[in-house]
Structure formats: C-alpha cells, structure tokens
Design a protein around this motif. Structure first.
Motif, PDB file in Angstrom:
ATOM      1  N   ASP A 101       0.818  -1.224   0.000  1.00  0.00           N
ATOM      2  CA  ASP A 101       0.000   0.000   0.000  1.00  0.00           C
ATOM      3  C   ASP A 101       0.848   1.270   0.000  1.00  0.00           C
ATOM      4  O   ASP A 101       0.459   2.285   0.584  1.00  0.00           O
ATOM      5  CB  ASP A 101      -0.951   0.018   1.206  1.00  0.00           C
ATOM      6  CG  ASP A 101      -1.918  -1.153   1.201  1.00  0.00           C
ATOM      7  OD1 ASP A 101      -2.351  -1.561   0.101  1.00  0.00           O
ATOM      8  OD2 ASP A 101      -2.246  -1.653   2.294  1.00  0.00           O
ATOM      9  N   SER A 102       2.003   1.225  -0.651  1.00  0.00           N
ATOM     10  CA  SER A 102       2.894   2.386  -0.640  1.00  0.00           C
ATOM     11  C   SER A 102       2.549   3.409  -1.724  1.00  0.00           C
ATOM     12  O   SER A 102       2.882   4.590  -1.591  1.00  0.00           O
ATOM     13  CB  SER A 102       4.351   1.937  -0.822  1.00  0.00           C
ATOM     14  OG  SER A 102       4.512   1.264  -2.063  1.00  0.00           O
ATOM     15  N   LEU A 103       1.898   2.969  -2.808  1.00  0.00           N
ATOM     16  CA  LEU A 103       1.619   3.878  -3.920  1.00  0.00           C
ATOM     17  C   LEU A 103       0.505   4.853  -3.564  1.00  0.00           C
ATOM     18  O   LEU A 103      -0.620   4.461  -3.262  1.00  0.00           O
ATOM     19  CB  LEU A 103       1.238   3.083  -5.168  1.00  0.00           C
ATOM     20  CG  LEU A 103       2.351   2.274  -5.837  1.00  0.00           C
ATOM     21  CD1 LEU A 103       1.790   1.464  -6.988  1.00  0.00           C
ATOM     22  CD2 LEU A 103       3.467   3.185  -6.327  1.00  0.00           C
ATOM     23  N   LYS A 104       0.801   6.123  -3.636  1.00  0.00           N
ATOM     24  CA  LYS A 104      -0.178   7.177  -3.361  1.00  0.00           C
ATOM     25  C   LYS A 104      -0.289   8.059  -4.600  1.00  0.00           C
ATOM     26  O   LYS A 104      -0.652   7.600  -5.651  1.00  0.00           O
ATOM     27  CB  LYS A 104       0.228   7.972  -2.124  1.00  0.00           C
ATOM     28  CG  LYS A 104       0.424   7.111  -0.870  1.00  0.00           C
ATOM     29  CD  LYS A 104      -0.849   6.367  -0.474  1.00  0.00           C
ATOM     30  CE  LYS A 104      -0.632   5.498   0.756  1.00  0.00           C
ATOM     31  NZ  LYS A 104      -1.825   4.706   1.122  1.00  0.00           N
ATOM     32  N   GLY A 105       0.052   9.337  -4.470  1.00  0.00           N
ATOM     33  CA  GLY A 105      -0.014  10.253  -5.601  1.00  0.00           C
ATOM     34  C   GLY A 105       0.348  11.649  -5.174  1.00  0.00           C
ATOM     35  O   GLY A 105       0.537  11.936  -3.980  1.00  0.00           O
ATOM     36  N   THR A 106       0.453  12.541  -6.141  1.00  0.00           N
ATOM     37  CA  THR A 106       0.886  13.900  -5.838  1.00  0.00           C
ATOM     38  C   THR A 106      -0.208  14.731  -5.156  1.00  0.00           C
ATOM     39  O   THR A 106       0.074  15.821  -4.663  1.00  0.00           O
ATOM     40  CB  THR A 106       1.349  14.616  -7.117  1.00  0.00           C
ATOM     41  OG1 THR A 106       0.342  14.480  -8.127  1.00  0.00           O
ATOM     42  CG2 THR A 106       2.651  14.018  -7.623  1.00  0.00           C
ATOM     43  N   ASP A 107      -1.444  14.220  -5.109  1.00  0.00           N
ATOM     44  CA  ASP A 107      -2.492  14.936  -4.368  1.00  0.00           C
ATOM     45  C   ASP A 107      -2.151  15.024  -2.885  1.00  0.00           C
ATOM     46  O   ASP A 107      -2.625  15.920  -2.176  1.00  0.00           O
ATOM     47  CB  ASP A 107      -3.844  14.232  -4.524  1.00  0.00           C
ATOM     48  CG  ASP A 107      -4.451  14.415  -5.900  1.00  0.00           C
ATOM     49  OD1 ASP A 107      -3.912  15.219  -6.686  1.00  0.00           O
ATOM     50  OD2 ASP A 107      -5.461  13.756  -6.196  1.00  0.00           O
ATOM     51  N   SER A 108      -1.335  14.076  -2.401  1.00  0.00           N
ATOM     52  CA  SER A 108      -1.033  14.006  -0.970  1.00  0.00           C
ATOM     53  C   SER A 108       0.167  14.855  -0.556  1.00  0.00           C
ATOM     54  O   SER A 108       0.526  14.886   0.621  1.00  0.00           O
ATOM     55  CB  SER A 108      -0.784  12.548  -0.559  1.00  0.00           C
ATOM     56  OG  SER A 108       0.364  12.030  -1.217  1.00  0.00           O
ATOM     57  N   VAL A 109       0.810  15.532  -1.525  1.00  0.00           N
ATOM     58  CA  VAL A 109       1.965  16.372  -1.194  1.00  0.00           C
ATOM     59  C   VAL A 109       1.752  17.777  -1.760  1.00  0.00           C
ATOM     60  O   VAL A 109       1.740  17.980  -2.967  1.00  0.00           O
ATOM     61  CB  VAL A 109       3.292  15.781  -1.740  1.00  0.00           C
ATOM     62  CG1 VAL A 109       3.789  14.680  -0.849  1.00  0.00           C
ATOM     63  CG2 VAL A 109       3.130  15.274  -3.162  1.00  0.00           C
ATOM     64  N   PRO A 167      11.752   6.044  -7.390  1.00  0.00           N
ATOM     65  CA  PRO A 167      10.607   6.434  -6.575  1.00  0.00           C
ATOM     66  C   PRO A 167      10.846   7.736  -5.817  1.00  0.00           C
ATOM     67  O   PRO A 167      11.981   8.054  -5.447  1.00  0.00           O
ATOM     68  CB  PRO A 167      10.459   5.264  -5.602  1.00  0.00           C
ATOM     69  CG  PRO A 167      11.872   4.775  -5.425  1.00  0.00           C
ATOM     70  CD  PRO A 167      12.536   4.958  -6.765  1.00  0.00           C
ATOM     71  N   VAL A 168       9.755   8.457  -5.586  1.00  0.00           N
ATOM     72  CA  VAL A 168       9.796   9.695  -4.797  1.00  0.00           C
ATOM     73  C   VAL A 168       8.921   9.481  -3.566  1.00  0.00           C
ATOM     74  O   VAL A 168       7.711   9.236  -3.690  1.00  0.00           O
ATOM     75  CB  VAL A 168       9.280  10.899  -5.606  1.00  0.00           C
ATOM     76  CG1 VAL A 168       9.297  12.165  -4.742  1.00  0.00           C
ATOM     77  CG2 VAL A 168      10.117  11.101  -6.864  1.00  0.00           C
ATOM     78  N   PHE A 169       9.521   9.548  -2.393  1.00  0.00           N
ATOM     79  CA  PHE A 169       8.816   9.317  -1.136  1.00  0.00           C
ATOM     80  C   PHE A 169       8.480  10.638  -0.437  1.00  0.00           C
ATOM     81  O   PHE A 169       9.263  11.591  -0.498  1.00  0.00           O
ATOM     82  CB  PHE A 169       9.679   8.486  -0.173  1.00  0.00           C
ATOM     83  CG  PHE A 169       9.967   7.098  -0.632  1.00  0.00           C
ATOM     84  CD1 PHE A 169       9.149   6.048  -0.259  1.00  0.00           C
ATOM     85  CD2 PHE A 169      11.069   6.827  -1.439  1.00  0.00           C
ATOM     86  CE1 PHE A 169       9.424   4.749  -0.681  1.00  0.00           C
ATOM     87  CE2 PHE A 169      11.345   5.541  -1.868  1.00  0.00           C
ATOM     88  CZ  PHE A 169      10.516   4.495  -1.484  1.00  0.00           C
ATOM     89  N   ARG A 170       7.334  10.668   0.216  1.00  0.00           N
ATOM     90  CA  ARG A 170       7.055  11.783   1.116  1.00  0.00           C
ATOM     91  C   ARG A 170       7.931  11.593   2.343  1.00  0.00           C
ATOM     92  O   ARG A 170       7.936  10.518   2.950  1.00  0.00           O
ATOM     93  CB  ARG A 170       5.576  11.822   1.498  1.00  0.00           C
ATOM     94  CG  ARG A 170       5.176  13.037   2.329  1.00  0.00           C
ATOM     95  CD  ARG A 170       3.682  13.279   2.257  1.00  0.00           C
ATOM     96  NE  ARG A 170       2.914  12.201   2.862  1.00  0.00           N
ATOM     97  CZ  ARG A 170       2.547  12.173   4.143  1.00  0.00           C
ATOM     98  NH1 ARG A 170       2.892  13.158   4.959  1.00  0.00           N
ATOM     99  NH2 ARG A 170       1.829  11.169   4.615  1.00  0.00           N
ATOM    100  N   THR A 171       8.700  12.615   2.700  1.00  0.00           N
ATOM    101  CA  THR A 171       9.678  12.506   3.777  1.00  0.00           C
ATOM    102  C   THR A 171       9.038  12.021   5.078  1.00  0.00           C
ATOM    103  O   THR A 171       7.969  12.481   5.466  1.00  0.00           O
ATOM    104  CB  THR A 171      10.368  13.865   4.009  1.00  0.00           C
ATOM    105  OG1 THR A 171      11.038  14.254   2.816  1.00  0.00           O
ATOM    106  CG2 THR A 171      11.394  13.771   5.136  1.00  0.00           C
ATOM    107  N   GLY A 172       9.713  11.064   5.718  1.00  0.00           N
ATOM    108  CA  GLY A 172       9.239  10.535   6.987  1.00  0.00           C
ATOM    109  C   GLY A 172       8.242   9.405   6.844  1.00  0.00           C
ATOM    110  O   GLY A 172       7.716   8.913   7.851  1.00  0.00           O
TER     111      GLY A 172
END
Length: 218
Positions: A101-109, A167-172
């Motif tokens: 469940d790691s895949l999200k999207g740019t809406d969350s950043v 991949p690009v992760f949201r920090t933390g």
C-alpha cells in the motif's frame, strides 16, 4: 529521515548484451512480482532486460570496487508511452521485496512539501550507487501528451542519467507519491551536446509523474 527498508525495493535496470549489462535506469517494486520504471528507460520492444540488486541498506558503505553484480531477468508487462510508465514483471521463481500500500499520488503532497527520491545517478558511466536526494516540491503541474493531461510534481533538484524511474517518497513515510521522469528540457533546435550532456538540462528542476497512474496500471 528515510526508512532503511526502502533500499531493498529499488533496482537498477539494464540490458544484457554480449559485452555485459548495459545500464539503463532505475525501477522499484510495487508488488512481489511487479516493478515500475519510466517507459523511456526500457523502450517499447525491450528485450533481454535485467534487474540488478544493489544496496540493501542506505546506512552501509556501498563498495564501488566490486565488479560482480547480482541480477535476474525482467520483462515488460504493461507499457504506457503517453504517461511514460512501464510495468515490469519478474520470473515465476523470483519474488521481490515491496512495501504494501505504498503507492499514493501527488495529491497528498502540497507545494513545498519535503520529499526524498532514490536512484542511480551517473549509471550511464557504470556507477552503481543507490543514492538518496532530499528536496522539496516546487510546483504541481498538469502536462498534456497526445491530448491526455497528467499530474506531475516539479522537484527542486537536479537529476542525472540513471535516475529516471526512481521512486519519490514523502519525507518521513514509505509513501511513494511520484516517479522520476527527468530534467525539464525545452523544445529547442540547434543545440550541441557537451560531453554527452544537453546543457539545457543543467538546472534545479526535475519532473516526476504522480504514482497514482502506476496504481491504475497494476
């Protein structure tokens, strides 16, 4: 801060040839049998592709004197040239580590959010060093290709050949919000490459496509 487990899901992608493995770019696991990369990394009719196992931890020293590599074959399962995304499949006898469940999207950043990207800068020179880059979202934009609009984040960092598909992760977190596409290149004619580098790519902005489109292709 980046979870150490994320290093295990990132691979270098190459093409097996008579002379050895020709490095192409970066890919990351999205399930135990699938990984994602940029479509321009592998091409439409890619053959003889391999995934190279690299660092298992970002905290350890990566030994650049080791010439032997561990790899396994991969093949293109899905290819979206418009969004520049390829889904790669591993052999039946191979299972790769991934983060559920790691895949999200740019809406969350939001703009100015802190992010960390992983990839292999200078892979085109044979440098197999998994490298983390911390930066920020400078903007979120809609780009159109063949009439189809897609969500992208513009990262305040410069990327080099080999990092495409990373991949690009949201920090933390272990949330993957985007995938590296590469530096913005203006549509100009008549420029010359210098040392194999387009000088128009030497700037502090990189495009990354929203990871939601990878999720749609699974």
């Amino acid at each position: 801060m980046l979870n150490e487990d994320v290093a295990k899901i990132v691979f270098a992608i190459g093409k097996m040839e008579a002379s050895g493995v020709t490095p192409l770019g970066t890919a990351f696991a999205i399930s135990g049998k699938l990984m994602a990369t940029a479509a321009h990394v592998v091409g439409v009719e890619a053959k003889n592709l391999v995934a190279v196992i690299s660092a298992q931890s970002l905290s350890d020293y990566q030994d650049t004197t080791v010439n032997q590599i561990q790899s396994f074959p991969v093949s293109v399962k899905e290819h979206d040239a418009i969004r520049d995304i390829s889904i790669l499949e591993v052999p039946k006898d191979v299972t790769i580590p991934y983060i559920k469940d790691s895949l999200k999207g740019t809406d969350s950043v939001a703009t100015n959010s802190s992010i960390i990207s992983l990839g292999f800068p200078h892979l085109d020179f044979g440098r197999l060093v998994l490298t983390a880059h911390q930066s920020n979202i400078g903007a979120r934009v809609l780009l159109a290709t063949s009439g189809t609009k897609t969500k992208h984040a513009i990262l305040n960092t410069q990327t080099r050949p080999g990092q495409s598909g990373g991949p690009v992760f949201r920090t933390g977190t272990t949330e993957i919000v985007a995938m590296i596409m590469g530096s913005y290149v203006p549509a100009l004619e008549g420029f010359a490459l210098i040392g194999g580098i387009n000088p128009h790519t030497l700037h502090q902005t990189t495009h990354a496509i929203s990871a939601e489109y990878i999720l749609e292709m699974m």
